[in-house]
Design an enzyme around this catalytic site. Sequence first.
Site, PDB file in Angstrom:
ATOM      1  N   ALA A  98       0.853  -1.182   0.000  1.00 17.30           N
ATOM      2  CA  ALA A  98       0.000   0.000   0.000  1.00 17.30           C
ATOM      3  C   ALA A  98       0.890   1.233   0.000  1.00 17.30           C
ATOM      4  O   ALA A  98       2.038   1.184   0.465  1.00 17.30           O
ATOM      5  CB  ALA A  98      -0.914   0.000   1.224  1.00 17.30           C
ATOM      6  N   SER A  99       0.348   2.337  -0.519  1.00 11.76           N
ATOM      7  CA  SER A  99       1.150   3.546  -0.627  1.00 11.76           C
ATOM      8  C   SER A  99       0.293   4.762  -0.312  1.00 11.76           C
ATOM      9  O   SER A  99      -0.845   4.870  -0.780  1.00 11.76           O
ATOM     10  CB  SER A  99       1.735   3.670  -2.036  1.00 11.76           C
ATOM     11  OG  SER A  99       2.429   4.885  -2.193  1.00 11.76           O
ATOM     12  N   GLN A 105       4.908   4.244   2.704  1.00 10.62           N
ATOM     13  CA  GLN A 105       4.360   3.080   2.018  1.00 10.62           C
ATOM     14  C   GLN A 105       4.773   1.823   2.788  1.00 10.62           C
ATOM     15  O   GLN A 105       5.688   1.845   3.612  1.00 10.62           O
ATOM     16  CB  GLN A 105       4.816   3.017   0.576  1.00 10.62           C
ATOM     17  CG  GLN A 105       6.277   2.780   0.336  1.00 10.62           C
ATOM     18  CD  GLN A 105       6.619   2.885  -1.155  1.00 10.62           C
ATOM     19  OE1 GLN A 105       6.072   3.711  -1.887  1.00 10.62           O
ATOM     20  NE2 GLN A 105       7.533   2.047  -1.610  1.00 10.62           N
ATOM     21  N   ASP A 149      -8.197   7.577  13.956  1.00 11.68           N
ATOM     22  CA  ASP A 149      -8.169   7.553  12.497  1.00 11.68           C
ATOM     23  C   ASP A 149      -8.831   6.275  12.004  1.00 11.68           C
ATOM     24  O   ASP A 149      -8.271   5.515  11.204  1.00 11.68           O
ATOM     25  CB  ASP A 149      -6.716   7.638  12.002  1.00 11.68           C
ATOM     26  CG  ASP A 149      -6.623   8.005  10.524  1.00 11.68           C
ATOM     27  OD1 ASP A 149      -7.630   8.479   9.965  1.00 11.68           O
ATOM     28  OD2 ASP A 149      -5.550   7.809   9.922  1.00 11.68           O
ATOM     29  N   LYS A 172       6.845  -0.345   7.298  1.00  9.15           N
ATOM     30  CA  LYS A 172       6.362   0.965   6.859  1.00  9.15           C
ATOM     31  C   LYS A 172       7.568   1.884   6.704  1.00  9.15           C
ATOM     32  O   LYS A 172       8.358   2.046   7.635  1.00  9.15           O
ATOM     33  CB  LYS A 172       5.386   1.530   7.901  1.00  9.15           C
ATOM     34  CG  LYS A 172       4.695   2.815   7.482  1.00  9.15           C
ATOM     35  CD  LYS A 172       3.610   3.189   8.492  1.00  9.15           C
ATOM     36  CE  LYS A 172       2.826   4.400   8.033  1.00  9.15           C
ATOM     37  NZ  LYS A 172       1.722   4.734   8.975  1.00  9.15           N
TER      38      LYS A 172
END
Length: 547
Positions: free
Chosen positions: A131-132, A137, A287, A152
């Site tokens: 994922a980016s 990323q 979040d 990460k």
Amino acid sequence: MKFVTRLLRLIRINYVIVRYNLDEILFTTPWFYPLRFLSYFNPWYWLLRNKLTRGERLRRALEDLGPIFVKAGQLLSTRRDFLPEDIADELSKLQDRVPPFPGKQARQIIETALGCPIENVFSELQIEALASASIAQVHAAVLKNGKSAVVKVLRPGIKTIIDRDLDLLAVFAGLAERYWRQARGLKPRELVTEIAQTLHDELDLMREGANATQLRRNFAGSEKLYVPEIYWPYCRSNILVMERIEGIPIHNVEELKRTGVNLKKLAETGIEVFFTQIFRDSYFHADLHPGNIFVSLKDLENPQYIVVDFGIVGSLTAMDQRYIAENMLAFFKRDYQRVAELHVASGWLPPDTRIDQFEGAIRGVSEPIFDRPLKDISFGQLLLHLFQVARRFHINIQPQLILLQKTLLSIEGLSRNLSPDLDLWGSAAPHLERWLKRQVGLRGFLRRVRDNLPLWSEQIPDFPSLVYEVFHETRQEQETNRFARTKGVTKEEGKPHNNGMRYFLCGVGCTLIFSGAVFSLLMHVDIRSVIATIGTGLGLLLVANVM
């Protein structure tokens, strides 16, 4: 060189503003209103006028401008007490997605951070990113001990990019605050400061790891929420190595149904996990958008949540918890006078505020909500309306409460997407009432005494000396007053001097309260004796106060 860089960036920003026909916002200000006819010469005015709403145009413009403006838009979306509903809804859809940087570059960053070849730590590291996003990323990996992990990695040069755009945002905020009256209520400079703090926190991956570890400790052994383990020996400020998790993304409802997950139970668990973080831990993941939540398949009837991405968390004080709990209970009982009294007691209302006006304003925004069925009432909307009333009465809502409201809206949306008929109040009420029972009454008092007992045990040996000093000072004061009276210059002639007796009663009262608490905790004395002892101490303190 800095001037040239800033100028080029300004040209780019102005191009995007014109492209998405956002110059109309500029022409609403008093300074530029006479020039509003110029917008008709913008070709995109005619191309986008009937195709995209103003919220969609603003969202797309922020996505084109890059990560800093995306983050600014995401933070703005939480300020629904200031923004129109359509714009806030669009900004909440902002996606922080950008193409990944080369995997070989990520490998170099990891090796530099660890100070050794990749092979010394990982038996396998995938070059392609899982994922980016704009700041970092993620790459899949396997540790030497065989554990699956993800790494990460911060984007190279991201701090320079962030500082450059924050510098421009600060300039825009200063201009908006100075020349645009409608923007002053949003406090643009404070908002930019908040954005800068949030982004700089996200740049420190060690801090994110610490947030994850705290949340994992809070839910250790829980069957409702799982937090992946952080592999600290391999973490640095620009790389974070953590356990790789397996699960179905929460937004993939069709896959959850196909797998046989109990969606109603999953929705109820989500509400329970959220309020557990608020009222038990005073620490919450802030979040919780759908991309950060997964569902474990270990137990389909009692599904477990898995969360990732711990860059943004919130914490609450005891006062914040009381504000939330008592206001929610008072709202659902439609006791608006109690809501007003709570704001007065907290000291948040200006002293010249008329309580009846504040109570009337709360009633005006709340009654339309409570005319709906109980299952359709939104906690997030309730807090939002409360914040809107607070702004009218110049109450400055704390950032952690705004973060809480944003998170609550996300959880509500997810839960109702899973189970549309979910009764949120029925799920939340037990947590509120349980917390209030722990805080008030004799048990709450004794618990606070127990928590403070170690400190008091250090201070109690000094108590006789302090009492002696008080009596000594009182005696000196009496001697001074007696001398003054002989000279005919007494300061408070005719007024009785009861300081000595007052101090004596205070000392005895405090001793009785402390003794009663100690006896109840350490010696298992009958509770009636404890209540009598503590009650006598409180009575003596009251008498001393009257004197």
